[in-house]
Design an enzyme around this catalytic site. Structure first.
Site, mmCIF file in Angstrom:
data_model
loop_
_atom_site.group_PDB
_atom_site.id
_atom_site.type_symbol
_atom_site.label_atom_id
_atom_site.label_comp_id
_atom_site.label_asym_id
_atom_site.label_seq_id
_atom_site.Cartn_x
_atom_site.Cartn_y
_atom_site.Cartn_z
ATOM 1 C CG MET A 286 -16.317 -1.348 10.892
ATOM 2 S SD MET A 286 -15.013 -3.086 11.448
ATOM 3 C CE MET A 286 -14.974 -3.386 9.432
ATOM 4 C CB THR A 287 -13.421 2.858 7.289
ATOM 5 O OG1 THR A 287 -13.280 1.411 7.040
ATOM 6 C CG2 THR A 287 -11.884 4.031 6.777
ATOM 7 C CB ALA B 206 -10.793 6.055 11.914
ATOM 8 C CG PHE C 171 -12.858 4.027 1.837
ATOM 9 C CD1 PHE C 171 -13.176 5.313 0.302
ATOM 10 C CD2 PHE C 171 -11.872 4.341 2.891
ATOM 11 C CE1 PHE C 171 -12.091 6.191 0.770
ATOM 12 C CE2 PHE C 171 -10.652 5.198 2.278
ATOM 13 C CZ PHE C 171 -10.662 6.267 1.751
ATOM 14 C CD GLU D 74 -13.871 -7.907 6.921
ATOM 15 O OE1 GLU D 74 -13.694 -6.074 6.815
ATOM 16 O OE2 GLU D 74 -14.057 -7.055 8.290
ATOM 17 C CG LEU E 29 3.550 -13.014 -18.979
ATOM 18 C CD1 LEU E 29 3.989 -14.481 -18.453
ATOM 19 C CD2 LEU E 29 5.516 -13.224 -19.202
ATOM 20 N N GLY F 75 1.362 -8.387 -22.653
ATOM 21 C CA GLY F 75 1.507 -7.118 -23.228
ATOM 22 C C GLY F 75 0.433 -5.873 -23.960
ATOM 23 N N GLY F 76 0.455 -5.057 -24.795
ATOM 24 C CA GLY F 76 -0.372 -3.585 -24.773
ATOM 25 C C GLY F 76 -1.773 -4.680 -25.057
ATOM 26 N N GLY G 191 -7.903 -4.473 6.180
ATOM 27 C CA GLY G 191 -6.412 -4.538 6.864
ATOM 28 C C GLY G 191 -5.295 -4.633 5.990
#
Length: 380
Positions: A126-127, A131, A157, A243, A338, A340-341, A365
């Site tokens: 579609m995409t 568009a 995509f 979908e 939460l 952290g690193g 969408g």
């Protein structure tokens, strides 16, 4: 809170899905992430286990059930496993309805057996580059040439774009018809002029092949017209509810899983001589996310039940989609914080969930489009 949505039969199916994931998907997923595409064999394995074409009639090799709860089970387990590479939900929940509802008997005989066995991998195009979410802005054209259409245009995509053997393409068959001038054409692998561009390099869902597709004077036989000419837009609108529900189901399940992982982490990780879970701020963060997830789960289960009975409308599907995906995004971000690193390290599930889930508020969408649909329904 105990869920009462599923029967023992659904839970038995859940065990089948978990076994498939453990044996056929998770041992290979890291390699697939590096390669940017899954092995075709995983699709035929899914077909053998009855995971493809759940709603396809048994005479074509499918599961023969219109009970959407089976699809929900499949989506939930893949989301919790972080197995974003094998796009079974795209195949089952997005492409499938077009084939079962619109295909002629000849088309069903031609396409559905391979679809349910996993030998025919599908996609929907579609995409377009210009568009995006605006389906009325589609520029790909299909010119009537008597016994065939001449298809020209480009799509982007497109999930399953590299692997797909059968692609449903949305094209404009009546230039002056606006949204009423669009049709669905099925393009098959090997058709002259059908070319695949690069496998797009995404920030997440690395194992899921996403491609650009190009159509240069592709001769598509009239026998590959899906549904009636110039009726695509209404078909697209009718199928978008499922979908969007599928995306929402995955988002809610992913949010719950990320939260579970994080709760285990803060119980074990120590700071200032005690577990993180002993800190009030951490407990408040967890409490807020757990409450949001529980409230979302209640609404999601209601939407699944409604859809299984054929009652879910586009507005409530849009509500589910924007709310659940935004929740997933928010939970992934807070849970990474939460950690952290360590949350920034790709070896931790929360890091993968953070990048894999970011697309959820965009495809199918955007959140903004969902709010517009809801707002129009309420205010006109």
């Amino acid at each position: 809170m105990q869920r009462d949505l599923f029967t023992p039969e659904h839970e038995a199916f859940r065990e089948t899905v978990r076994t498939f994931l453990a044996k056929e998907v998770l041992p290979h997923h890291e390699r697939w992430e590096r390669e940017g595409v899954v092995d075709r064999e995983v699709w035929t394995s899914a077909g053998r286990r009855g995971l493809l074409g759940l709603a396809v009639p048994e005479e074509y090799g499918g599961g023969g059930t219109d009970d959407y709860r089976y699809s929900a089970v499949l989506i939930e387990e893949f989301a919790r496993a972080g197995a974003s590479g094998v796009a079974l939900s795209l195949h089952n929940d997005i492409v499938g309805p077009y084939l079962t509802r619109l295909a002629t008997e000849e088309q069903k005989q031609r396409w559905l057996p391979g679809y349910t066995s996993g030998e025919t991998i599908t996609a929907i195009a579609m995409t377009e580059p210009g568009a995006g979410s605006d389906l009325q802005g589609i520029r790909t054209t299909a010119t009537d040439q008597g016994d065939h259409y001449l298809l020209n245009g480009a799509k982007t995509f497109i999930s399953n774009g590299i692997l797909a053997d059968l692609v449903i393409v949305v094209a404009r068959t009546t230039p002056e018809g606006g949204s009423a001038g669009q049709s669905l054409l099925v393009v098959e692998r090997g058709m002259e002029g059908f070319e695949r561009g690069r496998n797009l390099d995404k920030i997440g869902q690395k194992a899921q092949d996403t491609a650009e597709l190009f159509f240069n004077d592709v001769r598509v036989p009239k026998a590959n017209l899906l549904g009636e000419e110039n009726q695509a837009f209404s078909c697209l609108m009718a199928n978008l509810a499922q979908e969007r529900l599928a995306i929402a189901v995955a988002a809610a399940a992913a949010a719950e899983y990320i939260l579970d992982v994080t709760m285990e982490y803060v119980k074990e990780r120590e700071a200032f001589g005690r577990p993180l879970a002993r800190l009030q701020h951490i407990r408040f963060e967890i409490a807020e996310m757990a409450t949001e997830a529980a409230v979302t789960r209640t609404f999601m289960d209601r939407c699944i039940a409604e859809h299984s009975e054929g009652r879910l409308d586009a507005v409530h599907a849009s509500m589910a989609k924007w709310w659940a995906t935004e929740l997933e995004k928010r939970v992934a971000d807070r849970c990474l914080q939460l950690h952290g690193g360590y949350g920034y390290m790709t070896e931790y599930r929360v890091a993968k969930a953070f990048v894999d889930g970011r697309i959820q508020t965009i495809y199918g969408g955007t959140t903004e489009i969902m709010k517009e649909i809801i707002g129009r329904s309420l205010l006109g």
